[in-house]
Design a protein around this motif. Sequence first.
Motif, PDB file in Angstrom:
ATOM      1  N   PHE A 107     -63.055  -4.126  61.058  1.00 57.45           N
ATOM      2  CA  PHE A 107     -64.005  -4.793  60.168  1.00 57.45           C
ATOM      3  C   PHE A 107     -65.419  -4.785  60.743  1.00 57.45           C
ATOM      4  O   PHE A 107     -66.386  -4.421  60.058  1.00 57.45           O
ATOM      5  N   LEU A 108     -65.547  -5.167  62.008  1.00 56.97           N
ATOM      6  CA  LEU A 108     -66.869  -5.238  62.621  1.00 56.97           C
ATOM      7  C   LEU A 108     -67.509  -3.856  62.730  1.00 56.97           C
ATOM      8  O   LEU A 108     -68.727  -3.705  62.578  1.00 56.97           O
ATOM      9  N   GLN A 111     -68.701  -2.983  59.191  1.00 53.99           N
ATOM     10  CA  GLN A 111     -69.800  -3.871  58.817  1.00 53.99           C
ATOM     11  C   GLN A 111     -71.111  -3.437  59.475  1.00 53.99           C
ATOM     12  O   GLN A 111     -72.161  -3.373  58.825  1.00 53.99           O
ATOM     13  N   ALA A 114     -72.274   0.099  58.011  1.00 48.71           N
ATOM     14  CA  ALA A 114     -72.370   0.290  56.563  1.00 48.71           C
ATOM     15  C   ALA A 114     -73.751   0.765  56.092  1.00 48.71           C
ATOM     16  O   ALA A 114     -73.839   1.685  55.266  1.00 48.71           O
ATOM     17  N   LEU A 160     -62.370  -2.433  51.146  1.00 49.44           N
ATOM     18  CA  LEU A 160     -63.655  -1.770  51.376  1.00 49.44           C
ATOM     19  C   LEU A 160     -63.814  -0.530  50.515  1.00 49.44           C
ATOM     20  O   LEU A 160     -64.935  -0.166  50.139  1.00 49.44           O
ATOM     21  N   GLU A 163     -65.212  -2.106  47.489  1.00 44.46           N
ATOM     22  CA  GLU A 163     -66.508  -2.761  47.681  1.00 44.46           C
ATOM     23  C   GLU A 163     -67.623  -1.784  48.008  1.00 44.46           C
ATOM     24  O   GLU A 163     -68.779  -1.983  47.588  1.00 44.46           O
ATOM     25  N   LEU A 164     -67.311  -0.735  48.738  1.00 44.00           N
ATOM     26  CA  LEU A 164     -68.341   0.190  49.201  1.00 44.00           C
ATOM     27  C   LEU A 164     -68.495   1.422  48.313  1.00 44.00           C
ATOM     28  O   LEU A 164     -69.328   2.278  48.586  1.00 44.00           O
TER      29      LEU A 164
END
Length: 244
Positions: A107-108, A111, A114, A160, A163-164
């Motif tokens: 996740f990090l 993030q 991105a 993701l 979302e992305l």
Amino acid sequence: MGRVLIYGGTGGIGAATARALRARDYPLHLVARDAARLDALAAELGDTTVTAGDVGDEALFARAAEAAGGELSGLVYAVGTINLKPLGRLKAEEIEADFRINALGAFLAVQAAAPALKAGAGEGTSGVVLFSTVAVAQGFTAHASVAMAKGAVEGLALTLAAELAPGIRVNAVAPSLTRTNLARSLTANETVANGIAGMHAIARLGVPEDAGALAAFLVSDDAGWITGQVIGVDGGRSRVRTKG
């Protein structure tokens, strides 16, 4: 063509992915703990920059994303753990550690990268590849901690991917047992290794190049209409039974 940021770049699957991407002429930025091994691999590959650090340090992700540059063609999070213990022997801190390394780290990493992945997509797409395990889809004894952590990775990949979109594609690769240093406790004994290999329709263990080739493909423009998938590189283990 922007760089591809690879976490776990000196590991078995990470290094195989790096070599496969360089064969496609992608410049790279590798992240791993061992600075000497990073430098050696970068020298071997060419057009490769590096950041040394541990994914347990949350500051690493912003530092690595900045060092990789403002435009990225892809990101590969090839970091994992193998902590196989039955329910009665697992401790909460071990489960938390597996989750932090596998799921929170993934996740990090995404993030932090991105904005550069969006910039690198241009009119097309950039590709993110996360790593799960066949143990999420199959019920294996003593796999509670790793299956929980990698199950979270699969949920993250699907979320993701939605979302992305549309500029960033996100997929997960789910290998079966692969001959890497991380898995040596299982593969060093050839009797045990051969027994596990025989459970697969293609009766061998994986090698890093199996998963690395797929990861490189999923990053590339050749996979430009593939997102939100969990793809097994597992000798058929997740879907096929040849005995019984």
